[in-house]
Design a protein around this motif. Structure first.
Motif, short mmCIF file in Angstrom:
data_model
loop_
_atom_site.label_atom_id
_atom_site.label_comp_id
_atom_site.label_asym_id
_atom_site.label_seq_id
_atom_site.Cartn_x
_atom_site.Cartn_y
_atom_site.Cartn_z
N ASP A 93 -62.73 -19.90 13.79
CA ASP A 93 -64.16 -19.60 13.72
C ASP A 93 -65.00 -20.54 14.56
O ASP A 93 -66.24 -20.45 14.55
CB ASP A 93 -64.63 -19.68 12.26
N ALA A 94 -64.37 -21.43 15.30
CA ALA A 94 -65.12 -22.40 16.12
C ALA A 94 -65.96 -21.66 17.16
O ALA A 94 -65.47 -20.74 17.81
CB ALA A 94 -64.16 -23.35 16.80
N PRO A 95 -67.21 -22.07 17.34
CA PRO A 95 -68.06 -21.43 18.35
C PRO A 95 -67.64 -21.84 19.75
O PRO A 95 -66.85 -22.78 19.95
CB PRO A 95 -69.46 -21.96 18.01
N ILE A 96 -68.19 -21.19 20.75
CA ILE A 96 -67.75 -21.39 22.13
C ILE A 96 -68.02 -22.80 22.62
O ILE A 96 -67.28 -23.33 23.48
CB ILE A 96 -68.39 -20.34 23.05
N TRP A 97 -69.04 -23.48 22.07
CA TRP A 97 -69.35 -24.82 22.58
C TRP A 97 -68.21 -25.79 22.30
O TRP A 97 -68.03 -26.77 23.05
CB TRP A 97 -70.66 -25.35 22.01
N VAL A 98 -67.43 -25.54 21.26
CA VAL A 98 -66.28 -26.41 20.98
C VAL A 98 -65.27 -26.33 22.12
O VAL A 98 -64.73 -27.35 22.57
CB VAL A 98 -65.64 -26.03 19.63
N TYR A 99 -64.99 -25.13 22.60
CA TYR A 99 -64.07 -24.97 23.72
C TYR A 99 -64.62 -25.64 24.97
O TYR A 99 -63.85 -26.17 25.78
CB TYR A 99 -63.85 -23.48 23.99
N ARG A 100 -65.92 -25.62 25.13
CA ARG A 100 -66.54 -26.19 26.33
C ARG A 100 -66.54 -27.71 26.33
O ARG A 100 -66.74 -28.32 27.40
CB ARG A 100 -67.98 -25.66 26.45
N LEU A 101 -66.31 -28.33 25.19
CA LEU A 101 -66.28 -29.79 25.16
C LEU A 101 -65.19 -30.36 26.06
O LEU A 101 -65.32 -31.48 26.57
CB LEU A 101 -66.07 -30.27 23.72
N VAL A 102 -64.12 -29.62 26.26
CA VAL A 102 -63.05 -30.07 27.15
C VAL A 102 -63.58 -30.23 28.57
O VAL A 102 -63.28 -31.21 29.27
CB VAL A 102 -61.86 -29.10 27.11
N SER A 103 -64.40 -29.28 29.01
CA SER A 103 -64.97 -29.36 30.35
C SER A 103 -66.01 -30.47 30.44
O SER A 103 -66.13 -31.14 31.48
CB SER A 103 -65.60 -28.02 30.74
N VAL A 104 -66.78 -30.68 29.38
CA VAL A 104 -67.73 -31.80 29.36
C VAL A 104 -66.96 -33.11 29.55
O VAL A 104 -67.36 -33.98 30.34
CB VAL A 104 -68.53 -31.83 28.04
N LEU A 105 -65.87 -33.25 28.82
CA LEU A 105 -65.04 -34.45 28.95
C LEU A 105 -64.47 -34.57 30.36
O LEU A 105 -64.47 -35.67 30.96
CB LEU A 105 -63.91 -34.42 27.93
N GLY A 106 -63.98 -33.47 30.92
CA GLY A 106 -63.43 -33.50 32.27
C GLY A 106 -64.46 -33.91 33.30
O GLY A 106 -64.18 -34.72 34.19
N GLY A 107 -65.67 -33.36 33.19
CA GLY A 107 -66.73 -33.73 34.11
C GLY A 107 -67.11 -35.19 33.98
O GLY A 107 -67.34 -35.89 34.98
N THR A 108 -67.15 -35.69 32.75
CA THR A 108 -67.52 -37.09 32.52
C THR A 108 -66.47 -38.04 33.07
O THR A 108 -66.79 -39.03 33.74
CB THR A 108 -67.72 -37.33 31.01
N VAL A 109 -65.19 -37.74 32.81
CA VAL A 109 -64.12 -38.57 33.36
C VAL A 109 -64.17 -38.56 34.89
O VAL A 109 -63.95 -39.60 35.54
CB VAL A 109 -62.75 -38.07 32.86
N SER A 110 -64.50 -37.43 35.48
CA SER A 110 -64.59 -37.33 36.93
C SER A 110 -65.67 -38.26 37.48
O SER A 110 -65.46 -38.96 38.48
CB SER A 110 -64.90 -35.88 37.34
N VAL A 111 -66.81 -38.28 36.84
CA VAL A 111 -67.91 -39.13 37.29
C VAL A 111 -67.54 -40.60 37.17
O VAL A 111 -67.77 -41.41 38.09
CB VAL A 111 -69.19 -38.82 36.48
N LEU A 112 -66.96 -41.00 36.04
CA LEU A 112 -66.56 -42.40 35.86
C LEU A 112 -65.47 -42.78 36.87
O LEU A 112 -65.48 -43.90 37.40
CB LEU A 112 -66.06 -42.61 34.43
N ALA A 113 -64.56 -41.85 37.14
CA ALA A 113 -63.48 -42.16 38.08
C ALA A 113 -64.00 -42.33 39.51
O ALA A 113 -63.58 -43.25 40.22
CB ALA A 113 -62.42 -41.04 38.04
N VAL A 114 -64.91 -41.46 39.95
CA VAL A 114 -65.41 -41.61 41.32
C VAL A 114 -66.26 -42.86 41.45
O VAL A 114 -66.28 -43.51 42.52
CB VAL A 114 -66.20 -40.35 41.75
N ALA A 115 -66.93 -43.27 40.38
CA ALA A 115 -67.67 -44.53 40.41
C ALA A 115 -66.71 -45.71 40.56
O ALA A 115 -66.98 -46.66 41.32
CB ALA A 115 -68.51 -44.67 39.15
#
Length: 382
Positions: A93-115
């Motif tokens: 029953d999890a809403p779609i934003w739960v699935y999207r958290l993986v992409s939020v994490l991926g984008g955040t890790v990408s930004v920290l890594a390029v820095a």
């Protein structure tokens, strides 16, 4: 501030407060809208539905979309989305934003890594600029908000490229090869294969090939520990690949490699066939609002990369991969995303170095920059 000489030892990087700042910026950039934005990409709905069925059945090997197998991509992204769903406590029953958290994490890790990469290459100011630049572009802002593979794939690409850059630049600085960097590189390759097959290995292989061709010093290759590293990558990716091969009777390889990957290389697939030059044209839109600065940094880099290993690495990261996907008939905007961090680093280098920032472009470079700026204006208005 002047750019760090890439042949001297690295003496500093970003502090904890800088990473906390970038983390906060990523959360402000990527989280708003993930609970209200409807599915905006047809693949997002398919990924979410397949993950939901994985949670329902408890089968974490096979990938199903309704009553059909879905073998276009490996299981890595479905596992990550499943973990997010289970951690939410809401199950199917999890809403779609739960699935999207993986992409939020991926984008955040990408930004920290390029820095981190930018700080080691060109100093902390450049690292901060590179992180801010990548966090702000339209393409990552979109991919970090939807439940697909590409933000997560970018994170694995940046971890792999960061480790590869350390191995190469440490050798050029006269430092011993880092065993940890070598194994991080191979572990990232294994994870990337589980997320989206051969994309990140291709990015890294093309980068290494460019360095081999343009740099006569190839001693850095010894520090990559290819035998032990390849074994590590295989230990990460091979078990699921072996099980799904057996369970699907080889259908996974026919669909993922034959019907998806090779078909895209051979001809324009799913009405996405476009001529070379597509990624150059869309650059001003998907790298908005930093496209002019990123292009300017890349153009200035072209005239200065000889004798500057860090600049050469950025050049070999972007150009071979960009040329390859321009030649592939099937084109989608996000295919170029793993190369954009190289231009973010070039922008950061040019802005952090007083001499480079104030230096004029050459005649042909200025002409090319004006063409991009002419396209940037209507994109900004829209």
């Amino acid at each position: 501030m002047t750019a760090r000489d890439a042949t001297t030892p690295d003496t500093g990087g970003l502090g904890l407060r800088h990473y906390v700042l970038l983390l906060a910026i990523c959360l402000f950039a990527f989280l708003p809208g993930i609970s209200t934005l409807p599915p905006t990409d047809r693949d997002e709905s398919r990924f979410v539905q397949a993950t939901k069925q994985m949670v329902e059945t408890g089968d974490y090997v096979d990938i199903r979309f309704q009553d059909q197998p879905r073998y276009k991509k490996p299981a890595g992204i479905y596992w990550l989305q499943t973990a997010a769903v289970l951690a939410s406590g809401q199950g199917v029953d999890a809403p779609i934003w739960v699935y999207r958290l993986v992409s939020v994490l991926g984008g955040t890790v990408s930004v920290l890594a390029v820095a981190w990469i930018g700080a080691r290459m060109f100093g902390p100011t450049a690292g901060l600029i590179a992180g801010l630049g990548l966090a702000g572009i339209v393409m990552l802002g979109f991919e970090a908000r939807i439940a697909k593979t590409d933000a997560t794939l970018l994170a694995t690409a940046l971890i792999a490229q960061g480790a590869l850059a350390r191995l190469y630049l440490d050798h050029r600085r006269g430092l011993p090869a880092s065993r940890a960097a070598a194994y991080v590189f191979w572990a990232a390759q294994g994870a990337a294969i589980l997320v989206k097959g051969p994309v990140v290995p291709a990015v890294s292989a093309l980068t290494a090939l460019g360095l081999i061709v343009l740099d006569r010093d190839r001693g850095w290759l010894k520090g990559m520990r290819p035998l032990g590293g390849a074994l590590l990558a295989a230990l990460i990716a091979a078990p699921w690949l072996a099980v799904i091969s057996y369970k699907s009777g080889g259908a996974f390889w026919r669909e993922s490699l034959g019907d998806d990957f090779i078909a895209k290389i051979g001809s324009g697939q799913e009405s996405h066939g476009l001529p070379p030059g597509y990624y150059a044209v869309i650059f001003v839109l998907f790298a908005w609002p930093f496209a002019p600065r990123m292009l300017e940094g890349g153009l200035k880099l072209i005239g200065r990369f000889r004798g500057e290993p860090a600049l050469l690495f950025c050049l070999c990261w972007y150009v071979p991969y960009w040329l390859l996907i321009e030649l592939v008939p099937t084109k989608l905007p996000h295919y170029i995303l793993p190369a954009y961090p190289a231009l973010a680093l070039a922008m950061a280098w040019a802005l952090a170095d007083d001499g480079v920032r104030d230096a004029p472009l050459g005649r042909w470079q200025a002409w090319l920059w004006r063409v991009a700026a002419a396209g940037f204006a209507p994109v900004t208005l829209v």
